[in-house]
Design a protein around this motif. Structure first.
Motif, PDB file in Angstrom:
ATOM      1  N   ASP A  34      72.197 145.019  88.190  1.00  0.00           N
ATOM      2  CA  ASP A  34      73.008 146.200  88.662  1.00  0.00           C
ATOM      3  C   ASP A  34      74.455 145.421  88.846  1.00  0.00           C
ATOM      4  OD1 ASP A  34      71.316 148.148  88.278  1.00  0.00           O
ATOM      5  OD2 ASP A  34      70.713 147.956  90.498  1.00  0.00           O
ATOM      6  N   ILE A  35      74.125 144.310  89.504  1.00  0.00           N
ATOM      7  CA  ILE A  35      75.514 143.221  89.940  1.00  0.00           C
ATOM      8  C   ILE A  35      76.219 143.002  88.731  1.00  0.00           C
ATOM      9  CG2 ILE A  35      76.070 141.308  91.065  1.00  0.00           C
ATOM     10  CD1 ILE A  35      73.966 141.700  92.922  1.00  0.00           C
ATOM     11  N   VAL A  36      75.444 142.609  87.569  1.00  0.00           N
ATOM     12  CA  VAL A  36      76.101 141.798  86.533  1.00  0.00           C
ATOM     13  C   VAL A  36      76.949 143.120  85.683  1.00  0.00           C
ATOM     14  CG1 VAL A  36      75.595 140.979  84.126  1.00  0.00           C
ATOM     15  CG2 VAL A  36      74.622 139.984  86.162  1.00  0.00           C
ATOM     16  N   ARG A  37      76.312 144.226  85.620  1.00  0.00           N
ATOM     17  CA  ARG A  37      76.853 145.252  84.983  1.00  0.00           C
ATOM     18  C   ARG A  37      78.060 145.954  85.767  1.00  0.00           C
ATOM     19  NH1 ARG A  37      72.438 148.527  85.766  1.00  0.00           N
ATOM     20  NH2 ARG A  37      70.723 147.302  84.685  1.00  0.00           N
ATOM     21  N   SER A  38      78.104 145.991  87.186  1.00  0.00           N
ATOM     22  CA  SER A  38      79.236 146.495  87.668  1.00  0.00           C
ATOM     23  C   SER A  38      80.256 145.543  88.052  1.00  0.00           C
ATOM     24  CB  SER A  38      78.768 147.243  89.113  1.00  0.00           C
ATOM     25  OG  SER A  38      78.264 146.193  89.988  1.00  0.00           O
ATOM     26  N   GLY A  39      79.867 144.300  87.979  1.00  0.00           N
ATOM     27  CA  GLY A  39      80.614 143.044  88.437  1.00  0.00           C
ATOM     28  C   GLY A  39      80.703 142.873  89.955  1.00  0.00           C
ATOM     29  N   ARG A  40      80.135 143.862  90.867  1.00  0.00           N
ATOM     30  CA  ARG A  40      80.350 143.924  92.397  1.00  0.00           C
ATOM     31  C   ARG A  40      79.038 143.739  92.774  1.00  0.00           C
ATOM     32  NH1 ARG A  40      84.977 148.025  93.417  1.00  0.00           N
ATOM     33  NH2 ARG A  40      86.470 147.307  92.134  1.00  0.00           N
ATOM     34  N   ALA A  41      78.790 142.921  93.860  1.00  0.00           N
ATOM     35  CA  ALA A  41      77.512 142.869  94.758  1.00  0.00           C
ATOM     36  C   ALA A  41      77.590 144.225  95.560  1.00  0.00           C
ATOM     37  CB  ALA A  41      77.465 141.781  95.670  1.00  0.00           C
ATOM     38  N   GLY A  42      76.447 144.879  95.527  1.00  0.00           N
ATOM     39  CA  GLY A  42      76.017 146.171  96.596  1.00  0.00           C
ATOM     40  C   GLY A  42      76.456 146.141  98.028  1.00  0.00           C
ATOM     41  N   CYS A  43      75.990 144.784  98.322  1.00  0.00           N
ATOM     42  CA  CYS A  43      76.167 144.526 100.026  1.00  0.00           C
ATOM     43  C   CYS A  43      76.196 143.022 100.220  1.00  0.00           C
ATOM     44  CB  CYS A  43      75.316 145.270 100.739  1.00  0.00           C
ATOM     45  SG  CYS A  43      73.618 144.595 100.518  1.00  0.00           S
ATOM     46  N   ALA A  44      76.764 142.858 101.518  1.00  0.00           N
ATOM     47  CA  ALA A  44      76.803 141.462 101.845  1.00  0.00           C
ATOM     48  C   ALA A  44      75.351 140.731 101.751  1.00  0.00           C
ATOM     49  CB  ALA A  44      77.108 141.129 103.216  1.00  0.00           C
ATOM     50  N   GLU A  45      74.297 141.444 101.765  1.00  0.00           N
ATOM     51  CA  GLU A  45      73.015 140.850 101.676  1.00  0.00           C
ATOM     52  C   GLU A  45      72.610 140.408  99.972  1.00  0.00           C
ATOM     53  OE1 GLU A  45      69.722 139.251 102.941  1.00  0.00           O
ATOM     54  OE2 GLU A  45      71.014 139.952 104.086  1.00  0.00           O
ATOM     55  N   CYS A  46      73.328 140.934  99.294  1.00  0.00           N
ATOM     56  CA  CYS A  46      73.226 140.653  97.907  1.00  0.00           C
ATOM     57  C   CYS A  46      73.522 139.403  97.530  1.00  0.00           C
ATOM     58  CB  CYS A  46      74.030 141.589  96.844  1.00  0.00           C
ATOM     59  SG  CYS A  46      73.435 143.503  96.812  1.00  0.00           S
ATOM     60  N   TYR A  47      74.476 138.702  98.282  1.00  0.00           N
ATOM     61  CA  TYR A  47      74.731 137.263  98.255  1.00  0.00           C
ATOM     62  C   TYR A  47      73.526 136.316  98.506  1.00  0.00           C
ATOM     63  CZ  TYR A  47      79.422 138.897  97.356  1.00  0.00           C
ATOM     64  OH  TYR A  47      80.550 139.440  96.419  1.00  0.00           O
TER      65      TYR A  47
END
Length: 122
Positions: A34-47
């Motif tokens: 999902d992150i790769v497709r959108s280019g954005r992390a969903g939230c801070a915890e994703c990092y």
């Protein structure tokens, strides 16, 4: 397949082959895809959840993976040395008048450095 055969099969799989488990962020539910497709992390915890896979990507894009932030006023024009001296001398007088002697001593040192041409320390 018997347990013995399963063990033998595991030994034949090269060590560099890893099983990819579909991991999801525990907070927002985003997957790495999902992150790769959108280019954005969903939230801070994703990092934190995907740090092992995100860090090389971030380093490749930005050159490093450490956020340095911005320096306030870094893009503002810097005052000339003579105007800095005027401002610091005025501040020195105010510091002495208010009996803020520690600040006055620091200002005195900064003025001395400016007068000697070492404006980098001001």
């Amino acid at each position: 397949m018997t347990p013995h055969r399963q063990e033998e099969a595991k030994k034949r799989v090269p060590a560099h082959v890893r099983v990819v488990v579909d991991v999801h962020c525990p907070v927002c539910g985003a997957s790495f895809d999902d992150i790769v497709r959108s280019g954005r992390a969903g939230c801070a915890e994703c990092y934190h959840t995907f740090s092992d896979r995100l860090k090389p990507v971030i380093e490749r894009i930005h050159g490093e993976a450490v956020h340095r932030g911005k320096v306030p006023g870094a893009n503002l024009p810097q005052p000339r040395q003579s105007s800095q001296l005027v401002v610091k001398r005025r501040a020195l007088r105010e510091a002495i008048d208010t009996q803020n002697f520690e600040y006055a001593a620091a200002l005195r040192d900064q003025i001395k450095a400016l007068e000697e041409g070492g404006g980098r320390h001001a």
